[in-house]
Design an enzyme around this catalytic site. Structure first.
Site, short mmCIF file in Angstrom:
data_model
loop_
_atom_site.label_atom_id
_atom_site.label_comp_id
_atom_site.label_asym_id
_atom_site.label_seq_id
_atom_site.Cartn_x
_atom_site.Cartn_y
_atom_site.Cartn_z
CG ASN A 1 -2.04 0.94 1.03
OD1 ASN A 1 -2.22 1.81 0.47
ND2 ASN A 1 -2.95 0.89 2.16
CG HIS B 1 -11.91 -3.56 10.83
ND1 HIS B 1 -10.94 -2.69 10.45
CD2 HIS B 1 -11.48 -4.65 11.04
CE1 HIS B 1 -9.79 -3.30 10.14
NE2 HIS B 1 -9.99 -4.38 10.54
CE1 TYR C 1 -5.50 2.36 10.85
CE2 TYR C 1 -6.29 1.47 12.94
CZ TYR C 1 -5.99 1.31 11.69
OH TYR C 1 -6.03 0.21 11.07
CG ASP D 1 -4.47 -1.51 14.95
OD1 ASP D 1 -3.30 -1.09 15.37
OD2 ASP D 1 -4.57 -1.71 13.62
CD GLU E 1 -3.33 -4.76 14.89
OE1 GLU E 1 -4.46 -5.07 14.92
OE2 GLU E 1 -2.83 -4.38 13.72
CD GLU F 1 -1.12 -3.71 10.66
OE1 GLU F 1 -1.83 -4.36 11.05
OE2 GLU F 1 -1.13 -2.58 10.09
NE ARG G 1 -2.45 -7.19 13.34
CZ ARG G 1 -3.41 -7.40 12.53
NH1 ARG G 1 -4.03 -8.74 12.31
NH2 ARG G 1 -3.64 -6.40 11.68
CG HIS H 1 -2.18 -6.88 7.86
ND1 HIS H 1 -1.37 -6.19 7.14
CD2 HIS H 1 -3.22 -5.99 8.12
CE1 HIS H 1 -1.94 -4.85 6.88
NE2 HIS H 1 -3.09 -4.78 7.33
CG ASP I 1 -4.06 -2.45 3.09
OD1 ASP I 1 -4.70 -2.51 3.72
OD2 ASP I 1 -2.49 -2.51 3.15
O1 KDG Z 1 -1.85 -0.52 4.72
C1 KDG Z 1 -2.01 -0.31 5.88
C2 KDG Z 1 -3.42 -0.93 6.49
O2 KDG Z 1 -3.51 -2.15 6.03
C3 KDG Z 1 -3.16 -0.72 8.05
O3 KDG Z 1 -3.51 0.58 8.45
C4 KDG Z 1 -4.50 -1.72 8.59
O4 KDG Z 1 -3.58 -1.74 10.74
C5 KDG Z 1 -4.21 -1.99 10.08
C6 KDG Z 1 -4.97 -3.31 10.48
O5 KDG Z 1 -4.97 -3.57 11.46
O6 KDG Z 1 -6.02 -3.62 9.69
MG MG Z 2 -3.14 -2.99 12.41
#
Ligand code: KDG
Ligand code: MG
Length: 404
Positions: free
Chosen positions: A37, A122, A159, A212, A238, A264, A285, A314, A318
Site C-alpha cells: 500500500n 471492524h 486511525y 489497534d 495490537e 503486520e 500478525r 493482517h 489493501d
Molecule cells: O496499509 C496499512 C493498513 O493495512 C493498516 O493500516 C491496517 O492496521 C491495519 C489493520 O490492522 O488492519
Molecule cells: Mg493494524
C-alpha cells in the site's frame, strides 16, 4: 512443468492492487498478491525488471528452491519491497501446485487443522456511543470477534475513524498526495478505557474484543493502557508501540497481562524472532503478501508455535483477495492459528477477483477449488487503471510528525 509466462497486473478497483500471474507451458495459471500500500509500483517494477526474467523456464513445482533462489540470489535481503515480490512468486507457485495436483492449497500444507477460520470484523464510531452501536451491528452480522476503534474527543479524526462520510476516511486535501491527521496521546488514553468498559457492560463477556493502537504509544504509555484495559479482557491490543525496538515489548509485558499482537509491517522471521522467542507477544500478525509468501509465513508460524505465540494474520482491504485466499489456506492448516482479520472488499474488487472463500457464523472457509480458489478478470481489471494514493501521515498537536 516450466513457467512459460509471467505477467504483472496493476489495477485500481477502488484501491490499488498489484498481482502476479504465472502461466506454465501446459496452461496452468497461478496468482500472487504483490500489493504494498502506497508503494505499489516499486514492487511491480521489482517483479517486472528483476524477477520475471529469472522465472521464465523454471520448474514451477520447485517452490522451496525458487524461494531460496530469489532470496539468497538477490544478495540484498529482507525489506518490504523484496519480500512482497518474493511472496507474489511463492503464492502463485503454491496456486499452480494445487491446480496441477487438483487439490486446494491447504491440503498441500498438511490438511485442515480445523473446520473453518475465525475472523474478526471492524467497528468504528465517532464517539463511544456510536462505536458501541457499530460493534453491536457487527455482532448482528455474525461476527464473534470485533476490533473497535473510537473517535478521540478533541481530535478531528483518528486511525480507523474518519470525520466525514464513510469511505472518505483517508481522503487527502490534494488528490494523489497523503492526507494528514492529528494526534494527542493524552486525549487518546482518556477515551479508550471508557470505550471498552462500555462495550463489556453492554455486550457481555463472550464477545472477543480487539483494539489497534497503530504504533502510536511509547512502551510506558502502552503499559498504562494495557493495565487499564485488563478488567475488560481484550482478545488483543495490537501494535501498542512501533516494533523496530523489539525490547520495547519487554517493558509493556512487565506491567500488563493484556495480550499483545504485532507484526503486520514485518517482512521476515528476523523481524519477530526476539518477540517470539522471548514470549514478548501473544499473536504474530505477519501475513502472506508482506512476509515472503506461504513458504516463509509457515516458518514464522512454526517458530511461534514453539513459544506459545499464535497467528493473527493482517487482512485489511489493501491486501487483495488473492492474499486473503492464501491466508485462509494457511489459517486452516496451521496448528497455532489464533484469528484472521477480515474486512470485506468493495464490490468492484470482488468482481475483478472472483473467489470461492465464504463467510458464515463469524468464520471464513477458503473453499474446495484446486489451488487458492481465486482468479483475476484481466479485462475488467484493465478498466480500473492505477491511481496514485498514499497512506496518511500523522502529526502531534504541535506539528511534530508521529507514527500513523
Ligand atoms: O496499509 C496499512 C493498513 O493495512 C493498516 O493500516 C491496517 O492496521 C491495519 C489493520 O490492522 O488492519
Ligand atoms: Mg493494524
Amino acid at each position: 512443468m516450466k513457467i512459460a509466462d509471467a505477467k504483472v497486473i496493476v489495477c485500481s478497483p477502488g484501491r490499488n492492487f498489484v498481482t502476479l500471474k504465472l502461466t506454465t507451458e501446459d496452461g496452468i495459471t497461478g496468482l500472487g498478491d504483490a500489493t504494498l500500500n502506497g508503494r505499489e509500483l516499486a514492487v511491480a517494477s521489482y517483479l517486472q525488471e528483476h524477477l520475471v526474467p529469472l522465472l521464465i523456464g523454471r520448474d514451477a513445482r520447485r517452490i522451496e528452491e525458487t524461494w531460496h533462489y530469489l532470496y539468497k540470489g538477490a544478495y540484498w535481503r529482507r525489506g518490504p519491497v523484496t519480500m512482497t515480490a518474493i511472496a507474489a512468486v511463492d503464492t502463485a507457485l503454491w496456486d499452480i501446485q494445487g491446480k496441477g495436483l487438483g487439490v486446494p492449497v491447504y491440503q498441500l500444507l498438511g490438511g485442515r487443522a480445523r473446520d473453518s477460520v475465525m475472523v474478526y470484523g471492524h467497528a468504528n464510531g465517532q464517539d463511544v456511543a456510536a462505536t458501541v452501536e457499530a460493534v453491536a451491528r457487527t455482532v448482528a452480522a455474525g461476527y464473534r470477534a470485533v476490533r473497535a476503534q473510537c473517535g478521540v474527543p478533541g481530535l478531528p479524526d483518528t486511525y480507523g475513524v474518519g470525520h466525514g462520510k464513510p469511505g472518505a476516511i483517508y481522503e487527502p486535501a490534494v488528490k494523489g498526495m497523503p492526507s494528514e491527521s492529528v494526534w494527542s496521546t493524552e486525549k487518546y488514553l482518556e477515551v479508550v478505557p471508557k470505550l471498552f468498559a462500555k462495550l463489556r457492560a453492554e455486550l457481555g463477556p463472550d464477545l472477543h474484543l480487539l483494539h489497534d493502537v497503530h504504533h502510536r504509544l511509547t512502551p510506558i504509555e502502552a503499559a498504562r493502557l494495557g493495565k487499564e484495559l485488563e478488567p475488560h479482557h481484550l482478545f488483543w491490543l495490537e501494535d501498542p508501540v512501533p516494533a523496530e525496538l523489539q525490547e520495547g515489548f519487554r517493558l509493556i509485558r512487565q506491567h500488563t497481562v493484556t495480550p499483545l499482537a504485532t507484526g503486520e509491517v514485518f517482512s521476515s522471521i528476523y523481524d519477530c524472532q526476539q518477540l517470539i522467542t522471548e514470549q514478548l507477544i501473544d499473536y504474530i500478525r505477519t501475513t502472506v503478501v508482506h512476509a515472503g509468501g506461504l513458504t516463509h509465513l509457515r516458518r514464522i508460524a512454526h517458530l511461534a508455535e514453539l513459544h506459545h505465540v499464535r497467528t493473527g494474520a493482517h487482512g485489511a482491504t489493501d491486501l487483495s483477495p488473492v492474499c486473503l485466499a492464501a491466508a485462509l489456506h494457511f489459517d486452516l492448516s496451521v496448528h497455532n492459528f489464533g484469528i484472521q482479520e477480515y474486512m470485506p472488499h468493495s464490490a468492484e474488487t470482488d468482481r475483478v477477483f472472483p473467489h470461492g472463500y465464504r463467510f458464515s457464523d463469524g468464520a471464513l472457509h477458503p473453499g474446495e477449488a484446486p489451488g487458492l480458489g481465486v482468479e483475476i478478470d484481466e479485462a475488467l481489471a484493465a478498466t480500473f487503471p492505477y491511481d496514485r494514493a498514499y497512506l496518511p501521515t500523522n502529526r502531534k498537536l504541535d506539528g511534530t510528525v508521529h507514527s500513523w
